[in-house]
Design an enzyme around this catalytic site. Structure first.
Site, PDB file in Angstrom:
ATOM      1  N   THR A 293       9.626  -3.783  15.439  1.00  0.00           N
ATOM      2  CA  THR A 293       9.308  -4.799  16.445  1.00  0.00           C
ATOM      3  C   THR A 293       8.312  -5.793  15.847  1.00  0.00           C
ATOM      4  O   THR A 293       7.723  -5.555  14.808  1.00  0.00           O
ATOM      5  CB  THR A 293       8.665  -4.182  17.698  1.00  0.00           C
TER       6      THR A 293
ATOM      7  N   ILE B  94       5.162  -0.800  15.477  1.00  0.00           N
ATOM      8  CA  ILE B  94       4.464  -1.752  16.342  1.00  0.00           C
ATOM      9  C   ILE B  94       3.369  -2.416  15.518  1.00  0.00           C
ATOM     10  O   ILE B  94       2.689  -1.752  14.725  1.00  0.00           O
ATOM     11  CB  ILE B  94       3.886  -1.075  17.604  1.00  0.00           C
TER      12      ILE B  94
ATOM     13  N   ILE C  84       2.513   1.944  12.370  1.00  0.00           N
ATOM     14  CA  ILE C  84       1.701   0.783  12.693  1.00  0.00           C
ATOM     15  C   ILE C  84       1.908  -0.263  11.609  1.00  0.00           C
ATOM     16  O   ILE C  84       1.683   0.000  10.422  1.00  0.00           O
ATOM     17  CB  ILE C  84       0.207   1.155  12.803  1.00  0.00           C
ATOM     18  N   LYS C  85       2.339  -1.460  12.007  1.00  0.00           N
ATOM     19  CA  LYS C  85       2.615  -2.519  11.043  1.00  0.00           C
ATOM     20  C   LYS C  85       1.324  -3.262  10.691  1.00  0.00           C
ATOM     21  O   LYS C  85       0.645  -3.791  11.564  1.00  0.00           O
ATOM     22  CB  LYS C  85       3.644  -3.502  11.607  1.00  0.00           C
ATOM     23  N   ILE C  86       1.034  -3.290   9.400  1.00  0.00           N
ATOM     24  CA  ILE C  86      -0.127  -3.995   8.878  1.00  0.00           C
ATOM     25  C   ILE C  86       0.364  -4.977   7.816  1.00  0.00           C
ATOM     26  O   ILE C  86       1.104  -4.589   6.907  1.00  0.00           O
ATOM     27  CB  ILE C  86      -1.149  -3.014   8.254  1.00  0.00           C
TER      28      ILE C  86
END
Length: 368
Positions: A44, A107, A138-140
Protein backbone atom coordinates in the site's frame (compact mmCIF):
# COMPACT_ATOMS: atom_id res chain seq x y z
CA UNK A 1 -6.66 -20.17 -11.04
CA UNK A 2 -4.91 -18.29 -13.86
CA UNK A 3 -2.46 -20.64 -15.55
CA UNK A 4 -0.14 -17.77 -16.48
CA UNK A 5 -0.03 -16.37 -12.95
CA UNK A 6 0.48 -19.88 -11.61
CA UNK A 7 3.39 -20.29 -14.02
CA UNK A 8 4.85 -17.05 -12.69
CA UNK A 9 4.47 -18.27 -9.12
CA UNK A 10 5.92 -21.67 -10.06
CA UNK A 11 8.94 -19.83 -11.47
CA UNK A 12 9.61 -18.57 -7.94
CA UNK A 13 8.09 -15.08 -8.18
CA UNK A 14 5.85 -14.06 -5.29
CA UNK A 15 2.89 -12.11 -6.69
CA UNK A 16 1.88 -9.21 -4.47
CA UNK A 17 -1.01 -6.86 -5.21
CA UNK A 18 -0.12 -3.18 -5.17
CA UNK A 19 -3.52 -2.07 -3.93
CA UNK A 20 -5.83 -2.31 -0.93
CA UNK A 21 -9.24 -1.01 0.07
CA UNK A 22 -11.90 -1.80 2.61
CA UNK A 23 -14.13 -2.83 -0.27
CA UNK A 24 -11.61 -5.46 -1.38
CA UNK A 25 -11.50 -6.75 2.20
CA UNK A 26 -15.21 -6.75 2.99
CA UNK A 27 -16.48 -8.09 -0.35
CA UNK A 28 -14.06 -11.02 -0.28
CA UNK A 29 -12.22 -9.72 -3.35
CA UNK A 30 -8.82 -9.89 -1.69
CA UNK A 31 -9.47 -13.42 -0.45
CA UNK A 32 -10.55 -14.38 -3.98
CA UNK A 33 -7.35 -12.97 -5.46
CA UNK A 34 -5.36 -15.04 -2.99
CA UNK A 35 -7.34 -18.13 -3.93
CA UNK A 36 -7.64 -17.63 -7.68
CA UNK A 37 -4.79 -15.34 -8.83
CA UNK A 38 -1.81 -16.62 -6.81
CA UNK A 39 -1.66 -13.35 -4.82
CA UNK A 40 0.47 -13.89 -1.70
CA UNK A 41 1.04 -10.34 -0.44
CA UNK A 42 -0.15 -6.74 -0.54
CA UNK A 43 1.59 -3.37 -0.71
CA UNK A 44 0.00 0.00 0.00
CA UNK A 45 0.93 3.67 -0.17
CA UNK A 46 -0.81 7.02 0.47
CA UNK A 47 -2.10 7.20 -3.13
CA UNK A 48 -3.80 3.83 -2.76
CA UNK A 49 -5.44 4.81 0.52
CA UNK A 50 -6.49 8.19 -0.85
CA UNK A 51 -8.32 6.50 -3.71
CA UNK A 52 -9.89 3.90 -1.43
CA UNK A 53 -11.11 6.35 1.22
CA UNK A 54 -12.34 9.06 -1.15
CA UNK A 55 -14.28 6.61 -3.31
CA UNK A 56 -15.68 4.30 -0.68
CA UNK A 57 -18.60 4.67 1.72
CA UNK A 58 -17.32 1.74 3.76
CA UNK A 59 -15.19 4.14 5.82
CA UNK A 60 -18.04 6.48 6.76
CA UNK A 61 -19.14 4.78 9.97
CA UNK A 62 -15.63 4.63 11.38
CA UNK A 63 -14.98 8.25 10.39
CA UNK A 64 -18.14 9.33 12.23
CA UNK A 65 -17.03 7.47 15.35
CA UNK A 66 -13.58 9.01 15.25
CA UNK A 67 -14.92 12.51 14.66
CA UNK A 68 -17.33 12.08 17.58
CA UNK A 69 -14.34 11.06 19.70
CA UNK A 70 -12.56 14.29 18.79
CA UNK A 71 -9.76 12.71 16.77
CA UNK A 72 -7.51 14.83 14.53
CA UNK A 73 -7.17 14.19 10.81
CA UNK A 74 -3.79 12.47 11.33
CA UNK A 75 -5.32 10.24 14.00
CA UNK A 76 -8.23 9.38 11.69
CA UNK A 77 -5.86 8.44 8.85
CA UNK A 78 -3.81 6.32 11.25
CA UNK A 79 -6.93 4.50 12.47
CA UNK A 80 -8.44 3.90 9.01
CA UNK A 81 -5.26 2.67 7.35
CA UNK A 82 -4.02 0.47 10.18
CA UNK A 83 -7.44 -1.21 10.40
CA UNK A 84 -7.35 -2.05 6.70
CA UNK A 85 -3.82 -3.40 6.93
CA UNK A 86 -4.61 -5.41 10.06
CA UNK A 87 -7.62 -7.02 8.37
CA UNK A 88 -5.60 -7.71 5.23
CA UNK A 89 -2.93 -9.32 7.38
CA UNK A 90 -5.58 -11.62 8.82
CA UNK A 91 -6.70 -12.62 5.31
CA UNK A 92 -3.09 -13.34 4.32
CA UNK A 93 -2.18 -15.08 7.60
CA UNK A 94 -2.76 -18.60 6.23
CA UNK A 95 -0.30 -17.78 3.46
CA UNK A 96 2.20 -16.52 6.02
CA UNK A 97 1.75 -19.70 8.03
CA UNK A 98 2.23 -21.92 4.99
CA UNK A 99 5.24 -20.09 3.51
CA UNK A 100 8.43 -18.70 4.94
CA UNK A 101 8.36 -15.18 3.53
CA UNK A 102 4.96 -14.43 1.98
CA UNK A 103 1.56 -13.45 3.34
CA UNK A 104 2.88 -9.94 4.05
CA UNK A 105 1.01 -6.62 3.99
CA UNK A 106 2.93 -3.33 3.87
CA UNK A 107 2.01 0.05 5.36
CA UNK A 108 4.12 3.17 4.90
CA UNK A 109 5.45 5.66 7.41
CA UNK A 110 4.23 9.20 6.79
CA UNK A 111 6.09 10.42 3.67
CA UNK A 112 6.81 13.80 5.24
CA UNK A 113 9.24 11.98 7.52
CA UNK A 114 11.41 10.69 4.65
CA UNK A 115 14.31 12.93 5.70
CA UNK A 116 13.69 12.67 9.45
CA UNK A 117 15.36 9.73 11.21
CA UNK A 118 13.72 10.22 14.61
CA UNK A 119 10.29 10.80 13.09
CA UNK A 120 10.59 7.78 10.82
CA UNK A 121 11.52 5.30 13.56
CA UNK A 122 8.80 6.70 15.84
CA UNK A 123 6.22 6.29 13.07
CA UNK A 124 7.46 2.76 12.32
CA UNK A 125 7.11 1.77 15.98
CA UNK A 126 3.60 3.22 16.19
CA UNK A 127 2.39 1.49 13.01
CA UNK A 128 3.96 -1.84 14.02
CA UNK A 129 2.30 -1.70 17.44
CA UNK A 130 -1.11 -0.63 16.12
CA UNK A 131 -1.35 -3.17 13.29
CA UNK A 132 -0.06 -5.77 15.74
CA UNK A 133 0.39 -8.56 13.22
CA UNK A 134 3.58 -10.53 12.68
CA UNK A 135 2.99 -10.59 8.91
CA UNK A 136 2.95 -6.79 8.57
CA UNK A 137 5.79 -4.88 6.94
CA UNK A 138 6.52 -1.23 7.68
CA UNK A 139 7.59 0.71 4.59
CA UNK A 140 10.56 3.00 5.13
CA UNK A 141 12.03 5.00 2.22
CA UNK A 142 15.64 4.39 1.25
CA UNK A 143 16.72 7.99 1.75
CA UNK A 144 20.03 8.78 3.44
CA UNK A 145 18.07 9.54 6.62
CA UNK A 146 16.01 6.39 6.17
CA UNK A 147 19.01 4.05 6.27
CA UNK A 148 19.66 4.31 10.05
CA UNK A 149 15.91 4.05 10.64
CA UNK A 150 15.91 0.76 8.71
CA UNK A 151 18.71 -0.54 10.91
CA UNK A 152 16.98 0.64 14.09
CA UNK A 153 13.64 -0.92 13.13
CA UNK A 154 15.19 -4.27 12.22
CA UNK A 155 17.23 -4.21 15.44
CA UNK A 156 13.97 -3.90 17.39
CA UNK A 157 12.36 -6.82 15.55
CA UNK A 158 10.17 -4.69 13.26
CA UNK A 159 9.84 -6.20 9.78
CA UNK A 160 10.52 -3.66 7.04
CA UNK A 161 9.74 -3.05 3.38
CA UNK A 162 12.44 -0.64 2.20
CA UNK A 163 10.92 1.48 -0.56
CA UNK A 164 12.03 3.98 -3.22
CA UNK A 165 15.29 2.29 -4.20
CA UNK A 166 16.61 3.33 -7.60
CA UNK A 167 20.41 3.18 -7.64
CA UNK A 168 22.78 0.28 -7.13
CA UNK A 169 24.77 2.29 -4.60
CA UNK A 170 21.72 3.01 -2.47
CA UNK A 171 20.58 -0.60 -2.75
CA UNK A 172 23.94 -1.78 -1.42
CA UNK A 173 23.56 0.66 1.49
CA UNK A 174 20.06 -0.73 2.15
CA UNK A 175 21.35 -4.30 2.31
CA UNK A 176 24.10 -3.18 4.67
CA UNK A 177 21.54 -1.41 6.87
CA UNK A 178 19.50 -4.62 7.01
CA UNK A 179 22.47 -6.79 7.96
CA UNK A 180 23.57 -4.27 10.59
CA UNK A 181 20.06 -4.32 12.06
CA UNK A 182 20.09 -8.10 12.17
CA UNK A 183 23.47 -8.10 13.91
CA UNK A 184 22.13 -5.71 16.54
CA UNK A 185 19.00 -7.81 16.94
CA UNK A 186 21.15 -10.91 17.44
CA UNK A 187 23.19 -9.12 20.10
CA UNK A 188 19.94 -8.16 21.83
CA UNK A 189 18.86 -11.80 21.91
CA UNK A 190 15.96 -11.46 19.45
CA UNK A 191 14.74 -14.40 17.38
CA UNK A 192 16.03 -13.48 13.91
CA UNK A 193 13.66 -15.90 12.21
CA UNK A 194 10.72 -13.63 13.11
CA UNK A 195 12.19 -10.62 11.27
CA UNK A 196 11.36 -10.22 7.57
CA UNK A 197 12.30 -7.63 4.98
CA UNK A 198 12.04 -6.85 1.29
CA UNK A 199 13.94 -4.21 -0.67
CA UNK A 200 11.64 -2.48 -3.18
CA UNK A 201 13.65 -1.64 -6.28
CA UNK A 202 11.68 0.69 -8.56
CA UNK A 203 11.62 -0.16 -12.24
CA UNK A 204 9.37 1.68 -14.72
CA UNK A 205 10.25 5.18 -13.55
CA UNK A 206 13.84 4.55 -14.63
CA UNK A 207 12.81 4.01 -18.25
CA UNK A 208 10.46 7.00 -18.17
CA UNK A 209 13.30 9.37 -17.22
CA UNK A 210 16.10 7.74 -19.19
CA UNK A 211 14.02 7.41 -22.37
CA UNK A 212 13.18 11.10 -22.23
CA UNK A 213 16.90 11.93 -22.11
CA UNK A 214 17.80 9.44 -24.83
CA UNK A 215 15.18 10.95 -27.12
CA UNK A 216 16.56 14.43 -26.45
CA UNK A 217 20.06 13.22 -27.37
CA UNK A 218 18.54 11.75 -30.53
CA UNK A 219 21.44 9.75 -31.95
CA UNK A 220 20.82 6.30 -33.40
CA UNK A 221 22.82 4.79 -30.55
CA UNK A 222 20.75 6.65 -27.95
CA UNK A 223 17.39 5.83 -29.51
CA UNK A 224 18.31 2.14 -29.73
CA UNK A 225 18.65 2.05 -25.93
CA UNK A 226 15.11 3.17 -25.14
CA UNK A 227 13.19 0.79 -22.91
CA UNK A 228 16.33 -1.07 -21.80
CA UNK A 229 17.69 0.84 -18.81
CA UNK A 230 15.09 -0.14 -16.20
CA UNK A 231 15.36 -3.90 -16.63
CA UNK A 232 19.15 -3.66 -16.88
CA UNK A 233 19.30 -1.62 -13.67
CA UNK A 234 17.19 -4.21 -11.86
CA UNK A 235 19.30 -7.08 -13.18
CA UNK A 236 22.49 -5.40 -11.97
CA UNK A 237 20.82 -4.92 -8.58
CA UNK A 238 19.98 -8.62 -8.43
CA UNK A 239 23.64 -9.40 -9.04
CA UNK A 240 24.45 -7.26 -5.99
CA UNK A 241 21.82 -9.17 -4.01
CA UNK A 242 23.42 -12.49 -4.93
CA UNK A 243 26.83 -11.18 -3.93
CA UNK A 244 25.73 -9.73 -0.59
CA UNK A 245 23.73 -12.77 0.45
CA UNK A 246 26.59 -15.16 -0.21
CA UNK A 247 29.14 -13.42 2.04
CA UNK A 248 30.48 -14.83 5.30
CA UNK A 249 28.77 -11.96 7.09
CA UNK A 250 25.40 -13.13 5.80
CA UNK A 251 26.12 -16.80 6.40
CA UNK A 252 26.74 -16.11 10.07
CA UNK A 253 23.36 -14.38 10.34
CA UNK A 254 21.62 -17.11 8.35
CA UNK A 255 23.04 -19.74 10.71
CA UNK A 256 21.43 -17.77 13.54
CA UNK A 257 18.05 -18.03 11.80
CA UNK A 258 17.98 -14.80 9.78
CA UNK A 259 15.86 -14.45 6.64
CA UNK A 260 17.32 -12.92 3.47
CA UNK A 261 16.02 -9.52 2.43
CA UNK A 262 14.31 -10.45 -0.82
CA UNK A 263 14.42 -8.18 -3.84
CA UNK A 264 10.99 -6.76 -4.68
CA UNK A 265 10.34 -5.28 -8.12
CA UNK A 266 8.10 -2.23 -7.65
CA UNK A 267 6.65 0.31 -10.08
CA UNK A 268 6.07 -2.53 -12.56
CA UNK A 269 3.11 -0.98 -14.37
CA UNK A 270 4.29 -0.05 -17.88
CA UNK A 271 3.91 3.65 -18.63
CA UNK A 272 4.92 3.66 -22.31
CA UNK A 273 2.14 2.20 -24.52
CA UNK A 274 4.77 1.23 -27.10
CA UNK A 275 6.16 -1.37 -24.71
CA UNK A 276 4.72 -4.72 -23.71
CA UNK A 277 2.44 -4.20 -20.73
CA UNK A 278 4.01 -7.21 -18.99
CA UNK A 279 7.71 -6.48 -19.63
CA UNK A 280 8.57 -5.46 -16.06
CA UNK A 281 7.17 -8.75 -14.84
CA UNK A 282 8.23 -11.24 -17.51
CA UNK A 283 11.72 -9.79 -18.04
CA UNK A 284 12.45 -9.85 -14.29
CA UNK A 285 11.46 -13.43 -13.49
CA UNK A 286 13.94 -14.96 -11.07
CA UNK A 287 13.35 -17.32 -8.12
CA UNK A 288 12.83 -16.00 -4.60
CA UNK A 289 11.86 -12.47 -5.63
CA UNK A 290 8.65 -10.47 -5.29
CA UNK A 291 6.82 -8.53 -7.98
CA UNK A 292 4.19 -6.15 -6.64
CA UNK A 293 1.72 -5.23 -9.37
CA UNK A 294 -1.23 -2.93 -9.86
CA UNK A 295 -4.26 -5.05 -10.66
CA UNK A 296 -4.17 -3.90 -14.31
CA UNK A 297 -0.66 -5.30 -14.73
CA UNK A 298 -1.52 -8.49 -12.89
CA UNK A 299 -4.52 -9.08 -15.14
CA UNK A 300 -2.40 -8.39 -18.23
CA UNK A 301 0.00 -11.11 -17.09
CA UNK A 302 -2.94 -13.43 -16.42
CA UNK A 303 -4.28 -12.76 -19.92
CA UNK A 304 -1.17 -12.88 -22.12
CA UNK A 305 2.03 -12.93 -20.08
CA UNK A 306 4.44 -15.55 -21.42
CA UNK A 307 6.61 -16.77 -18.56
CA UNK A 308 9.92 -17.90 -20.04
CA UNK A 309 11.71 -18.92 -16.87
CA UNK A 310 14.58 -17.20 -15.12
CA UNK A 311 15.49 -14.04 -17.02
CA UNK A 312 17.85 -12.51 -14.46
CA UNK A 313 20.40 -14.95 -13.02
CA UNK A 314 23.79 -14.54 -14.64
CA UNK A 315 22.83 -11.39 -16.56
CA UNK A 316 24.48 -8.79 -14.34
CA UNK A 317 27.57 -8.20 -16.49
CA UNK A 318 25.54 -7.92 -19.69
CA UNK A 319 23.08 -5.59 -17.95
CA UNK A 320 25.94 -3.39 -16.72
CA UNK A 321 27.01 -3.14 -20.35
CA UNK A 322 23.60 -1.69 -21.20
CA UNK A 323 23.92 0.90 -18.43
CA UNK A 324 27.44 1.75 -19.58
CA UNK A 325 26.08 2.29 -23.10
CA UNK A 326 23.38 4.60 -21.74
CA UNK A 327 26.06 6.70 -20.05
CA UNK A 328 28.25 6.62 -23.17
CA UNK A 329 25.28 7.92 -25.16
CA UNK A 330 25.27 11.02 -22.97
CA UNK A 331 22.91 10.30 -20.07
CA UNK A 332 24.08 11.50 -16.64
CA UNK A 333 23.22 8.36 -14.66
CA UNK A 334 23.98 9.79 -11.22
CA UNK A 335 21.75 12.76 -11.95
CA UNK A 336 18.92 10.45 -13.03
CA UNK A 337 19.17 8.41 -9.84
CA UNK A 338 19.15 11.49 -7.61
CA UNK A 339 16.24 13.02 -9.52
CA UNK A 340 14.16 9.84 -9.30
CA UNK A 341 14.62 9.57 -5.53
CA UNK A 342 13.80 13.25 -5.01
CA UNK A 343 10.74 12.97 -7.25
CA UNK A 344 9.67 9.77 -5.53
CA UNK A 345 9.74 11.39 -2.10
CA UNK A 346 7.96 14.45 -3.48
CA UNK A 347 5.23 12.36 -5.12
CA UNK A 348 4.62 10.45 -1.89
CA UNK A 349 4.38 13.72 0.02
CA UNK A 350 1.90 15.08 -2.54
CA UNK A 351 -0.13 11.88 -2.23
CA UNK A 352 -0.17 12.30 1.54
CA UNK A 353 -1.44 15.88 1.12
CA UNK A 354 -4.23 14.55 -1.11
CA UNK A 355 -5.02 11.85 1.45
CA UNK A 356 -5.25 14.42 4.25
CA UNK A 357 -7.57 16.57 2.12
CA UNK A 358 -9.83 13.61 1.33
CA UNK A 359 -10.07 12.50 4.94
CA UNK A 360 -10.62 16.08 6.09
CA UNK A 361 -13.56 16.31 3.69
CA UNK A 362 -14.97 13.05 5.02
CA UNK A 363 -14.60 14.33 8.58
CA UNK A 364 -16.41 17.57 7.76
CA UNK A 365 -19.21 15.60 6.15
CA UNK A 366 -19.44 13.32 9.20
CA UNK A 367 -19.62 16.29 11.54
CA UNK A 368 -22.70 17.75 9.81
Amino acid sequence: MSDRLKALADAGVSIWLDDLSRERIETGNLADLVKEKSVVGVTTNPTIFQGAISNGERYDAQVRELVAAGKSVDEVIFALTTEDVRNACDILEPVAAATKYDGRVSIEVEPGLANDFEGTIASARALWAEVDRANALIKIPATVEGLPAITAAIAEGISVNVTLIFSLERYQAVMDAYLTGLEQAREAGLDLSTINSVASFFVSRVDSEVDKRLEKIGTDEALALRGKAAVANARVAYGAFEETFSTDRWQQLASAGANPQRALWASTGVKNPDYSDTMYVIDLVVPDTVNTMPEKTMMAVADHGEVKGDQVSGTSAEAQGVLDAVVAAGVDWAEVMTLLEDEGVSKFKDSWTDLVASVQAQMEKAAQ
